[in-house]
Design a protein around this motif. Structure first.
Motif, short mmCIF file in Angstrom:
data_model
loop_
_atom_site.label_atom_id
_atom_site.label_comp_id
_atom_site.label_asym_id
_atom_site.label_seq_id
_atom_site.Cartn_x
_atom_site.Cartn_y
_atom_site.Cartn_z
N GLU A 1 0.86 -1.18 0.00
CA GLU A 1 0.00 0.00 0.00
C GLU A 1 0.90 1.23 0.00
O GLU A 1 1.78 1.37 0.84
CB GLU A 1 -0.89 -0.02 1.25
CG GLU A 1 -2.07 0.88 1.19
CD GLU A 1 -3.08 0.54 0.12
OE1 GLU A 1 -3.79 1.47 -0.31
OE2 GLU A 1 -3.18 -0.62 -0.31
N PHE A 2 0.71 2.10 -0.99
CA PHE A 2 1.49 3.32 -1.15
C PHE A 2 0.48 4.46 -1.19
O PHE A 2 -0.25 4.63 -2.16
CB PHE A 2 2.28 3.22 -2.46
CG PHE A 2 3.34 4.27 -2.68
CD1 PHE A 2 3.86 5.05 -1.66
CD2 PHE A 2 3.84 4.46 -3.96
CE1 PHE A 2 4.85 6.00 -1.90
CE2 PHE A 2 4.82 5.41 -4.22
CZ PHE A 2 5.34 6.16 -3.19
N VAL A 3 0.39 5.22 -0.09
CA VAL A 3 -0.67 6.21 0.06
C VAL A 3 -0.12 7.57 0.46
O VAL A 3 0.98 7.68 1.00
CB VAL A 3 -1.73 5.76 1.10
CG1 VAL A 3 -2.51 4.56 0.60
CG2 VAL A 3 -1.09 5.44 2.44
N VAL A 4 -0.92 8.59 0.17
CA VAL A 4 -0.56 9.96 0.53
C VAL A 4 -1.72 10.62 1.24
O VAL A 4 -2.88 10.25 1.06
CB VAL A 4 -0.18 10.80 -0.72
CG1 VAL A 4 1.07 10.24 -1.39
CG2 VAL A 4 -1.32 10.92 -1.70
N ALA A 5 -1.40 11.61 2.07
CA ALA A 5 -2.40 12.49 2.65
C ALA A 5 -2.36 13.76 1.80
O ALA A 5 -1.33 14.43 1.71
CB ALA A 5 -2.09 12.80 4.11
N ASP A 6 -3.48 14.04 1.15
CA ASP A 6 -3.58 15.15 0.20
C ASP A 6 -4.37 16.27 0.86
O ASP A 6 -5.52 16.09 1.26
CB ASP A 6 -4.29 14.65 -1.06
CG ASP A 6 -4.22 15.62 -2.22
OD1 ASP A 6 -4.28 16.85 -1.98
OD2 ASP A 6 -4.14 15.14 -3.37
N ALA A 7 -3.74 17.43 0.97
CA ALA A 7 -4.38 18.58 1.59
C ALA A 7 -5.00 19.51 0.55
O ALA A 7 -5.36 20.64 0.86
CB ALA A 7 -3.37 19.34 2.45
N GLY A 8 -5.13 19.04 -0.68
CA GLY A 8 -5.71 19.85 -1.74
C GLY A 8 -4.66 20.57 -2.55
O GLY A 8 -4.48 20.30 -3.72
N GLU A 9 -3.93 21.46 -1.90
CA GLU A 9 -2.90 22.22 -2.61
C GLU A 9 -1.55 21.51 -2.62
O GLU A 9 -0.65 21.90 -3.35
CB GLU A 9 -2.75 23.63 -2.03
CG GLU A 9 -2.16 23.70 -0.63
CD GLU A 9 -3.09 23.34 0.51
OE1 GLU A 9 -2.61 23.20 1.66
OE2 GLU A 9 -4.31 23.18 0.28
N ARG A 10 -1.41 20.46 -1.78
CA ARG A 10 -0.15 19.72 -1.72
C ARG A 10 -0.34 18.40 -1.00
O ARG A 10 -1.30 18.21 -0.24
CB ARG A 10 0.92 20.53 -1.01
CG ARG A 10 0.63 20.70 0.47
CD ARG A 10 1.68 21.50 1.19
NE ARG A 10 1.33 21.59 2.60
CZ ARG A 10 2.18 21.88 3.55
NH1 ARG A 10 3.43 22.12 3.27
NH2 ARG A 10 1.78 21.94 4.81
N ILE A 11 0.60 17.52 -1.23
CA ILE A 11 0.68 16.27 -0.48
C ILE A 11 1.45 16.60 0.79
O ILE A 11 2.55 17.18 0.73
CB ILE A 11 1.39 15.18 -1.29
CG1 ILE A 11 0.52 14.78 -2.49
CG2 ILE A 11 1.71 13.97 -0.42
CD1 ILE A 11 1.23 13.87 -3.48
N CYS A 12 0.87 16.29 1.94
CA CYS A 12 1.54 16.64 3.19
C CYS A 12 2.13 15.44 3.93
O CYS A 12 2.86 15.61 4.90
CB CYS A 12 0.62 17.44 4.09
SG CYS A 12 -0.87 16.59 4.57
N ALA A 13 1.82 14.20 3.46
CA ALA A 13 2.36 13.02 4.11
C ALA A 13 2.30 11.84 3.15
O ALA A 13 1.49 11.82 2.22
CB ALA A 13 1.57 12.70 5.38
N VAL A 14 3.17 10.86 3.41
CA VAL A 14 3.25 9.67 2.58
C VAL A 14 3.52 8.45 3.46
O VAL A 14 4.18 8.56 4.49
CB VAL A 14 4.35 9.81 1.49
CG1 VAL A 14 5.74 9.95 2.13
CG2 VAL A 14 4.33 8.66 0.51
N ALA A 15 2.98 7.31 3.04
CA ALA A 15 3.25 6.05 3.74
C ALA A 15 3.38 4.93 2.72
O ALA A 15 2.69 4.94 1.69
CB ALA A 15 2.14 5.73 4.74
N PHE A 16 4.26 3.99 3.03
CA PHE A 16 4.41 2.80 2.20
C PHE A 16 4.56 1.61 3.13
O PHE A 16 5.36 1.62 4.06
CB PHE A 16 5.63 2.90 1.28
CG PHE A 16 5.86 1.66 0.49
CD1 PHE A 16 4.98 1.30 -0.53
CD2 PHE A 16 6.91 0.82 0.78
CE1 PHE A 16 5.16 0.13 -1.25
CE2 PHE A 16 7.10 -0.35 0.05
CZ PHE A 16 6.23 -0.69 -0.96
N ALA A 17 3.76 0.57 2.87
CA ALA A 17 3.80 -0.65 3.68
C ALA A 17 3.61 -1.85 2.77
O ALA A 17 3.02 -1.74 1.69
CB ALA A 17 2.69 -0.62 4.74
N SER A 18 4.10 -2.98 3.24
CA SER A 18 3.91 -4.22 2.50
C SER A 18 3.76 -5.37 3.49
O SER A 18 4.01 -5.21 4.68
CB SER A 18 5.09 -4.49 1.56
OG SER A 18 6.27 -4.73 2.30
#
Length: 162
Positions: free
Chosen positions: A58-75
């Motif tokens: 799982e490769f996910v981001v937290a999107d604040a609209g104007e920018r990506i503010c966080a990212v996570a990657f897990a397997s």
């Protein structure tokens, strides 16, 4: 802010986020040159791209609209243990819930999992506190955080999901 799957169009912004957070967190520990060397290797577009299609991940981001503010990657190799390889939040977005949102998304993505495991730099008190507040406990140590022969010591933390 919402959580979504990372895409090809996000890779440059994810790389920038990782470079920024790594320098903010690790320059004082490893020095600017070592952090630059690591981010040029581990966080290059070429290194990030395979995560978009990696099975059992799982490769996910937290999107604040104007920018990506966080990212996570897990397997997960077996579906029972989630390996959280990355969870990074931009310094000016920390403490606003993005890390927790990504943690929940990662856990929800592996419904058969009974544990989450991660490695964290042993002097990164802010990250250790974040994970302890999420129920993680120390279960070991490694001399090679992130990659074989990295030479970066870390704590191994784990959280039961049962």
């Amino acid at each position: 802010m919402w959580v979504r799957t990372a895409s090809e169009r996000d890779l440059a912004e994810i790389r920038s986020l990782l470079v920024s957070t790594w320098h903010d967190t690790y320059d004082r520990i490893y020095g600017v040159d070592k952090v630059t060397e690591i981010t040029d290797s581990w966080h290059s577009i070429a290194a990030l791209r395979p995560r978009l299609t990696q099975p059992n991940s799982e490769f996910v981001v937290a999107d604040a609209g104007e920018r990506i503010c966080a990212v996570a990657f897990a397997s997960s190799k077996d579906g029972r243990v989630i390996d959280l390889h990355q969870l990074y939040v931009l310094p000016d977005a920390q403490g606003k819930g993005a890390g927790g949102l990504l943690m929940h998304e990662v856990i929800d993505s592996f419904p058969e999992a009974s544990r989450v495991r991660l490695e964290v730099e042993e002097t990164n008190a802010q990250a250790i506190e974040f994970y302890q507040n999420k129920g993680f406990v120390e279960v070991g140590r490694t001399a090679n955080c992130g990659q074989d022969e990295s030479g970066l010591p870390a704590l191994i933390l784990e959280r039961s999901l049962d």
